[in-house]
Scaffold this motif. Structure first.
Motif, PDB file in Angstrom:
ATOM      1  N   LEU A   1      -5.515   2.292 -13.334  1.00 15.02           N
ATOM      2  CA  LEU A   1      -6.715   2.994 -12.868  1.00 15.02           C
ATOM      3  C   LEU A   1      -7.617   2.049 -12.080  1.00 15.02           C
ATOM      4  O   LEU A   1      -8.206   2.436 -11.058  1.00 15.02           O
ATOM      5  N   GLY A   2      -7.681   0.792 -12.535  1.00 13.35           N
ATOM      6  CA  GLY A   2      -8.464  -0.202 -11.807  1.00 13.35           C
ATOM      7  C   GLY A   2      -7.879  -0.493 -10.441  1.00 13.35           C
ATOM      8  O   GLY A   2      -8.602  -0.572  -9.437  1.00 13.35           O
ATOM      9  N   ILE A   3      -6.552  -0.631 -10.382  1.00 14.41           N
ATOM     10  CA  ILE A   3      -5.874  -0.866  -9.106  1.00 14.41           C
ATOM     11  C   ILE A   3      -6.081   0.319  -8.178  1.00 14.41           C
ATOM     12  O   ILE A   3      -6.378   0.165  -6.991  1.00 14.41           O
ATOM     13  N   LEU A   4      -5.952   1.529  -8.751  1.00 18.21           N
ATOM     14  CA  LEU A   4      -6.132   2.742  -7.949  1.00 18.21           C
ATOM     15  C   LEU A   4      -7.549   2.827  -7.405  1.00 18.21           C
ATOM     16  O   LEU A   4      -7.761   3.184  -6.233  1.00 18.21           O
ATOM     17  N   SER A   5      -8.516   2.479  -8.223  1.00 17.65           N
ATOM     18  CA  SER A   5      -9.915   2.501  -7.777  1.00 17.65           C
ATOM     19  C   SER A   5     -10.130   1.529  -6.629  1.00 17.65           C
ATOM     20  O   SER A   5     -10.799   1.851  -5.637  1.00 17.65           O
TER      21      SER A   5
ATOM     22  N   LEU B   1       0.819  -1.221   0.000  1.00 20.76           N
ATOM     23  CA  LEU B   1       0.000   0.000   0.000  1.00 20.76           C
ATOM     24  C   LEU B   1       0.849   1.266   0.000  1.00 20.76           C
ATOM     25  O   LEU B   1       0.373   2.341   0.345  1.00 20.76           O
ATOM     26  N   SER B   2       2.108   1.130  -0.404  1.00 20.25           N
ATOM     27  CA  SER B   2       2.995   2.295  -0.475  1.00 20.25           C
ATOM     28  C   SER B   2       2.632   3.159  -1.672  1.00 20.25           C
ATOM     29  O   SER B   2       2.632   2.695  -2.812  1.00 20.25           O
ATOM     30  N   ARG B   3       2.331   4.415  -1.420  1.00 18.53           N
ATOM     31  CA  ARG B   3       1.991   5.322  -2.505  1.00 18.53           C
ATOM     32  C   ARG B   3       3.201   5.629  -3.382  1.00 18.53           C
ATOM     33  O   ARG B   3       3.085   5.827  -4.580  1.00 18.53           O
ATOM     34  N   ASN B   4       4.388   5.659  -2.770  1.00 20.30           N
ATOM     35  CA  ASN B   4       5.588   5.927  -3.548  1.00 20.30           C
ATOM     36  C   ASN B   4       5.931   4.764  -4.472  1.00 20.30           C
ATOM     37  O   ASN B   4       6.418   4.971  -5.588  1.00 20.30           O
ATOM     38  N   ALA B   5       5.682   3.541  -4.020  1.00 14.88           N
ATOM     39  CA  ALA B   5       5.906   2.388  -4.891  1.00 14.88           C
ATOM     40  C   ALA B   5       4.940   2.426  -6.067  1.00 14.88           C
ATOM     41  O   ALA B   5       5.326   2.150  -7.211  1.00 14.88           O
ATOM     42  N   PHE B   6       3.688   2.763  -5.789  1.00 16.99           N
ATOM     43  CA  PHE B   6       2.689   2.890  -6.862  1.00 16.99           C
ATOM     44  C   PHE B   6       3.135   3.946  -7.861  1.00 16.99           C
ATOM     45  O   PHE B   6       3.079   3.736  -9.080  1.00 16.99           O
ATOM     46  N   LEU B   7       3.606   5.078  -7.348  1.00 19.55           N
ATOM     47  CA  LEU B   7       4.080   6.160  -8.212  1.00 19.55           C
ATOM     48  C   LEU B   7       5.274   5.699  -9.043  1.00 19.55           C
ATOM     49  O   LEU B   7       5.335   5.949 -10.255  1.00 19.55           O
ATOM     50  N   PHE B   8       6.224   5.025  -8.400  1.00 15.50           N
ATOM     51  CA  PHE B   8       7.404   4.535  -9.106  1.00 15.50           C
ATOM     52  C   PHE B   8       7.013   3.582 -10.232  1.00 15.50           C
ATOM     53  O   PHE B   8       7.535   3.671 -11.353  1.00 15.50           O
TER      54      PHE B   8
END
Length: 473
Positions: free
Chosen positions: A315-319, A275-282
């Motif tokens: 986008l699906g993962i983010l949702s 659930l790391s936002r920085n990993a998602f961003l990377f």
């Protein structure tokens, strides 16, 4: 059996690691928790880990006893151990550091060590300014010198990579084995973490602590490697690309394609599961960048469709994350009120203000001294340990001189990586990893995570290495 080991040494090592790892997990089911803590008995833990390491060493030496001689044999052994034990946090950088030191000492003994490289000069400059800054650290010389030691290790990785080419000497089999070992390590530990998230107790094995969560809405993926999601997510994100590089650069057997592809999938799942936002961003930046490069290179519509498909998946993962997890929901509904986001903005403001009034703005307050300095000035012991912004952190901690040297170093590395990519487009992975890491640094500081940064330094050292044979064999 021995013939099988000789034929599939990396695969056997990986299976052996997985069996031992899951044996430890299985034993926790029969140990009664004490205050939500399960401690595997010390004699059992020591015996199991001794058996693990001795088994891995035996397999490696049995297969390679006549293929590699002298110090190269032991350097290669520790590289393989680093890959196999990658998921055990400190084990990765410790084994990697030992391998680098063996390579450097070996080259010194043969009088073949070459240090005439501008990038190495840049790292030496970082070491010098960080040491000077450490003597004048405002709050903790120990922390500052400790972080400077980390820079010494990063420099060692570059020196070792530039002075030893195992791929040229050993062929692509060397890198393929690393990919197989990394994959088994990642697959085993990600599966364990996802299982452990549903077990409401901490597990202690020797120096390793496995906790089911790291706070509200943080999955157990974060805890298998450390106390916070960022540590494991940074490493898993980098492994994701390392394995993609091996998968795409080399001609693998069908079995190894399956193993390494599985490693890529589980690294991706693990990074997102923190659930790391920085990993998602990377991951968004790096995958998006790679597809844009391919669109420009190939000029084929299929890459545009793939980019659109990947964008839809993210986008699906983010949702899903926004719907099911509060911290992700608050990131979009009230970002400035969310504690972690508000804290980071406060850190940035504090850092910008302090760089203008500290006593020695040219050499800073000392590496890793932001945390104690921040807590002391604001008289709050619960504030963050480090500044979550790479460039501002470097500026405040080793001053204007330090940030200038650091930016020059980044320029030298980036320039060389781009030139090598222009020479051979298979070097794209290094471009993607380097610039995505820097982009993530705008919102966090992964430089101080020895575990993941060790892998990052090795990757960018390979990417900036003056050796076209690195991926052409």
């Amino acid at each position: 059996m021995l013939n099988t080991i000789k034929k599939y040494p990396a695969e056997i090592m990986g299976i052996y690691f997985s069996i031992v790892f899951f044996f430890l997990a299985f034993t926790t089911l029969f140990i009664e928790p004490v205050e939500n803590i399960v401690t595997i008995p010390l004699p059992l833990a020591i015996s199991v880990f001794t058996l693990l390491l001795s088994g891995l060493i035996f397999i490696y030496l049995y297969v390679n006893h006549s293929q590699v001689k002298g110090w190269r044999k032991y350097a290669e052994l520790f590289i393989m151990l680093a890959a196999m034990c990658a998921s055990l946090s400190d084990g990765f950088w410790i084994f990697s550091a030992v391998a680098a030191i063996i390579i450097i000492i070996g080259n010194i003994s043969q009088k073949t060590l070459v240090l005439n490289n501008t990038i190495i000069y840049g790292w030496l400059g970082m070491i010098v300014i960080s040491m000077i800054s450490s003597f004048f650290a405002t709050d903790s010389q120990a922390l500052s010198f400790g972080a400077a030691f980390g820079l010494v290790l990063y420099t060692c990785f570059f020196i070792a990579v530039y002075n030893q080419d195992f791929v040229q000497e050993r062929g692509t089999e060397f890198v393929q084995r690393i990919g197989v070992l990394l994959s088994f390590s990642i697959i085993s530990t990600v599966i364990f973490s996802l299982w452990h998230y549903n077990i409401p107790y901490y597990i202690y094995v020797l120096i390793f602590q496995f906790q089911p969560s790291t706070g509200t809405d943080s999955l157990g993926m974060a805890s298998i490697y450390g106390h916070w999601p960022t540590h494991s997510s940074a490493f898993l994100s980098l492994v994701f690309w390392a394995l993609i590089g091996i998968r795409s650069m080399y001609d693998l057997s069908k079995m190894r394609k399956i193993i390494i592809t599985s490693g890529i999938i589980f690294a991706f799942i693990g990074a997102l599961a923190t659930l790391s936002r920085n990993a998602f961003l990377f991951l968004v930046i790096s995958i998006g960048m790679s597809l844009l490069i391919l669109i420009i290179e190939k000029k084929q519509k299929r890459w545009i469709f793939l980019l659109m498909g990947v964008g839809t998946v993210f986008l699906g993962i983010l949702s899903y994350l926004v719907i099911h997890f509060q911290k992700w929901r608050e990131l979009f509904t009230k970002p400035l009120e969310q504690s972690t986001i508000a804290e980071r903005f406060h850190q940035y403001q504090f850092g910008i203000e302090q760089i203008q009034i500290i006593e020695n703005p040219f050499i800073g307050i000392g590496l890793m001294n932001f945390g104690p300095y921040y807590r002391r000035i604001l008289n709050n012991s619960h504030l963050a340990d480090y500044l979550h912004q790479l460039f501002l952190s470097i500026t405040l901690e080793i001053g204007y001189i330090g940030i200038v040297i650091f930016l020059i170093l980044l320029f030298l590395i980036g320039r060389k990586i781009i030139l090598n990519y222009q020479t051979n487009n298979k070097n794209m992975i290094f471009v993607v990893v380097f610039f995505s890491w820097l982009a993530t640094g705008i919102f966090d500081n992964w430089l101080y995570f020895m575990w993941s940064s060790t892998l990052f330094m090795i990757l960018i050292a390979l990417g900036s290495k003056n050796n076209k044979k690195l991926i052409n064999i």
